[in-house]
Design a protein around this motif. Structure first.
Motif, PDB file in Angstrom:
ATOM      1  N   ILE A 150       0.862  -1.185   0.000  1.00  0.00           N
ATOM      2  CA  ILE A 150       0.000   0.000   0.000  1.00  0.00           C
ATOM      3  C   ILE A 150       0.898   1.233   0.000  1.00  0.00           C
ATOM      4  CG2 ILE A 150      -1.780   1.286   1.237  1.00  0.00           C
ATOM      5  CD1 ILE A 150      -2.657  -1.461   2.438  1.00  0.00           C
ATOM      6  N   CYS A 151       0.723   2.100  -0.963  1.00  0.00           N
ATOM      7  CA  CYS A 151       1.541   3.311  -1.093  1.00  0.00           C
ATOM      8  C   CYS A 151       1.311   4.207   0.119  1.00  0.00           C
ATOM      9  CB  CYS A 151       1.184   4.051  -2.376  1.00  0.00           C
ATOM     10  SG  CYS A 151       2.077   5.604  -2.592  1.00  0.00           S
ATOM     11  N   GLY A 156      -2.132   5.805  -0.609  1.00  0.00           N
ATOM     12  CA  GLY A 156      -3.013   4.855   0.056  1.00  0.00           C
ATOM     13  C   GLY A 156      -3.557   3.788  -0.867  1.00  0.00           C
ATOM     14  N   LYS A 157      -3.117   3.792  -2.123  1.00  0.00           N
ATOM     15  CA  LYS A 157      -3.573   2.797  -3.096  1.00  0.00           C
ATOM     16  C   LYS A 157      -2.523   1.702  -3.233  1.00  0.00           C
ATOM     17  CE  LYS A 157      -6.285   6.156  -5.481  1.00  0.00           C
ATOM     18  NZ  LYS A 157      -7.304   6.227  -6.417  1.00  0.00           N
ATOM     19  N   LEU A 158      -2.940   0.599  -3.845  1.00  0.00           N
ATOM     20  CA  LEU A 158      -2.011  -0.514  -4.017  1.00  0.00           C
ATOM     21  C   LEU A 158      -0.895  -0.167  -5.006  1.00  0.00           C
ATOM     22  CD1 LEU A 158      -4.241  -3.723  -4.112  1.00  0.00           C
ATOM     23  CD2 LEU A 158      -2.875  -2.824  -2.234  1.00  0.00           C
ATOM     24  N   ILE A 159       0.305  -0.552  -4.644  1.00  0.00           N
ATOM     25  CA  ILE A 159       1.459  -0.432  -5.544  1.00  0.00           C
ATOM     26  C   ILE A 159       1.356  -1.599  -6.520  1.00  0.00           C
ATOM     27  CG2 ILE A 159       3.983  -0.499  -5.644  1.00  0.00           C
ATOM     28  CD1 ILE A 159       3.933   0.488  -2.664  1.00  0.00           C
ATOM     29  N   SER A 160       1.694  -1.368  -7.768  1.00  0.00           N
ATOM     30  CA  SER A 160       1.552  -2.425  -8.770  1.00  0.00           C
ATOM     31  C   SER A 160       2.410  -3.636  -8.426  1.00  0.00           C
ATOM     32  CB  SER A 160       1.929  -1.903 -10.158  1.00  0.00           C
ATOM     33  OG  SER A 160       3.333  -1.765 -10.255  1.00  0.00           O
ATOM     34  N   LYS A 161       1.892  -4.818  -8.765  1.00  0.00           N
ATOM     35  CA  LYS A 161       2.631  -6.060  -8.506  1.00  0.00           C
ATOM     36  C   LYS A 161       3.970  -6.049  -9.236  1.00  0.00           C
ATOM     37  CE  LYS A 161      -1.233  -9.153  -7.682  1.00  0.00           C
ATOM     38  NZ  LYS A 161      -1.894 -10.386  -8.106  1.00  0.00           N
ATOM     39  N   ARG A 203       5.929  -3.553  -9.910  1.00  0.00           N
ATOM     40  CA  ARG A 203       6.888  -2.740  -9.156  1.00  0.00           C
ATOM     41  C   ARG A 203       7.356  -3.481  -7.907  1.00  0.00           C
ATOM     42  NH1 ARG A 203       9.520   1.669  -8.034  1.00  0.00           N
ATOM     43  NH2 ARG A 203       9.273   2.873  -6.117  1.00  0.00           N
ATOM     44  N   LEU A 204       6.432  -4.109  -7.205  1.00  0.00           N
ATOM     45  CA  LEU A 204       6.782  -4.824  -5.978  1.00  0.00           C
ATOM     46  C   LEU A 204       7.699  -6.014  -6.268  1.00  0.00           C
ATOM     47  CD1 LEU A 204       3.360  -4.705  -4.132  1.00  0.00           C
ATOM     48  CD2 LEU A 204       5.457  -3.509  -3.479  1.00  0.00           C
ATOM     49  N   ARG A 205       7.522  -6.645  -7.411  1.00  0.00           N
ATOM     50  CA  ARG A 205       8.397  -7.773  -7.755  1.00  0.00           C
ATOM     51  C   ARG A 205       9.823  -7.298  -8.017  1.00  0.00           C
ATOM     52  NH1 ARG A 205       3.605  -9.825 -10.921  1.00  0.00           N
ATOM     53  NH2 ARG A 205       2.697 -11.377  -9.544  1.00  0.00           N
ATOM     54  N   ILE A 206       9.961  -6.093  -8.551  1.00  0.00           N
ATOM     55  CA  ILE A 206      11.289  -5.539  -8.857  1.00  0.00           C
ATOM     56  C   ILE A 206      11.916  -4.913  -7.614  1.00  0.00           C
ATOM     57  CG2 ILE A 206      12.512  -3.795 -10.207  1.00  0.00           C
ATOM     58  CD1 ILE A 206      10.320  -4.245 -12.386  1.00  0.00           C
ATOM     59  N   VAL A 207      11.131  -4.131  -6.882  1.00  0.00           N
ATOM     60  CA  VAL A 207      11.609  -3.444  -5.668  1.00  0.00           C
ATOM     61  C   VAL A 207      10.663  -3.847  -4.520  1.00  0.00           C
ATOM     62  CG1 VAL A 207      12.284  -1.227  -4.669  1.00  0.00           C
ATOM     63  CG2 VAL A 207      12.260  -1.499  -7.151  1.00  0.00           C
ATOM     64  N   SER A 232       4.252   4.065  -4.699  1.00  0.00           N
ATOM     65  CA  SER A 232       3.883   3.716  -6.067  1.00  0.00           C
ATOM     66  C   SER A 232       4.759   4.538  -7.012  1.00  0.00           C
ATOM     67  CB  SER A 232       2.409   4.047  -6.309  1.00  0.00           C
ATOM     68  OG  SER A 232       2.214   5.453  -6.215  1.00  0.00           O
ATOM     69  N   ILE A 233       4.801   4.142  -8.262  1.00  0.00           N
ATOM     70  CA  ILE A 233       5.573   4.904  -9.262  1.00  0.00           C
ATOM     71  C   ILE A 233       5.062   6.340  -9.314  1.00  0.00           C
ATOM     72  CG2 ILE A 233       5.848   5.198 -11.770  1.00  0.00           C
ATOM     73  CD1 ILE A 233       7.822   3.247 -10.762  1.00  0.00           C
ATOM     74  N   HIS A 234       3.745   6.510  -9.304  1.00  0.00           N
ATOM     75  CA  HIS A 234       3.159   7.853  -9.369  1.00  0.00           C
ATOM     76  C   HIS A 234       3.633   8.717  -8.198  1.00  0.00           C
ATOM     77  CE1 HIS A 234       0.243  10.990 -10.231  1.00  0.00           C
ATOM     78  NE2 HIS A 234      -0.132  10.930  -8.956  1.00  0.00           N
ATOM     79  N   ALA A 235       3.595   8.163  -7.002  1.00  0.00           N
ATOM     80  CA  ALA A 235       4.024   8.943  -5.817  1.00  0.00           C
ATOM     81  C   ALA A 235       5.510   9.224  -5.870  1.00  0.00           C
ATOM     82  CB  ALA A 235       3.658   8.162  -4.555  1.00  0.00           C
TER      83      ALA A 235
END
Length: 122
Positions: free
Chosen positions: A93-94, A98-103, A105-109, A115-118
């Protein structure tokens, strides 16, 4: 039909991320141990001490190894914190949106909290 946005990852998804993090954590700890062992060897080496007095290369190598060890220590801490977030079911959770971070992105970092946007808007 009203669809609700997913607010957290499922237990199965969290288990997948836990496996990724635990594997990265094991590697990070091995690397940290390597750097710490190397520092101990450099500190105990008479040759390193003498050479350091002569041309400074030993102290430069020692400093580089210290920097690598510190960086690795931080990575270990970030990964351990990510495991705590999984246990508390707040992983992925960013912390800004407060939204979910993409899977992806989470697999890489896997220790990220943004999140990438934040991250791009910091």
């Amino acid at each position: 039909m009203h669809t609700t946005e997913q607010t957290r990852y499922s237990d199965a998804e969290l288990a997948e991320f836990r496996a990724i993090i635990e594997a990265k954590l094991a590697t990070a700890r091995e690397q940290l141990d390597f750097y710490l062992q190397r520092l101990a060897e450099q500190t105990n080496s008479e040759d390193g001490k003498v050479r350091g007095l002569d041309d400074g290369t030993s102290s430069m190598t020692n400093e580089d190894t210290h920097n690598l060890a510190n960086r690795q220590r931080k990575l270990v801490q970030h990964l351990e914190n990510a495991l705590l977030r999984i246990e508390n079911k707040v992983y992925g959770i960013c912390r800004v949106t407060g939204k979910l971070i993409s899977k992806e992105r989470l697999r890489i970092v896997p220790h990220t909290t943004l999140s990438i946007h934040a991250k791009q808007n910091r």
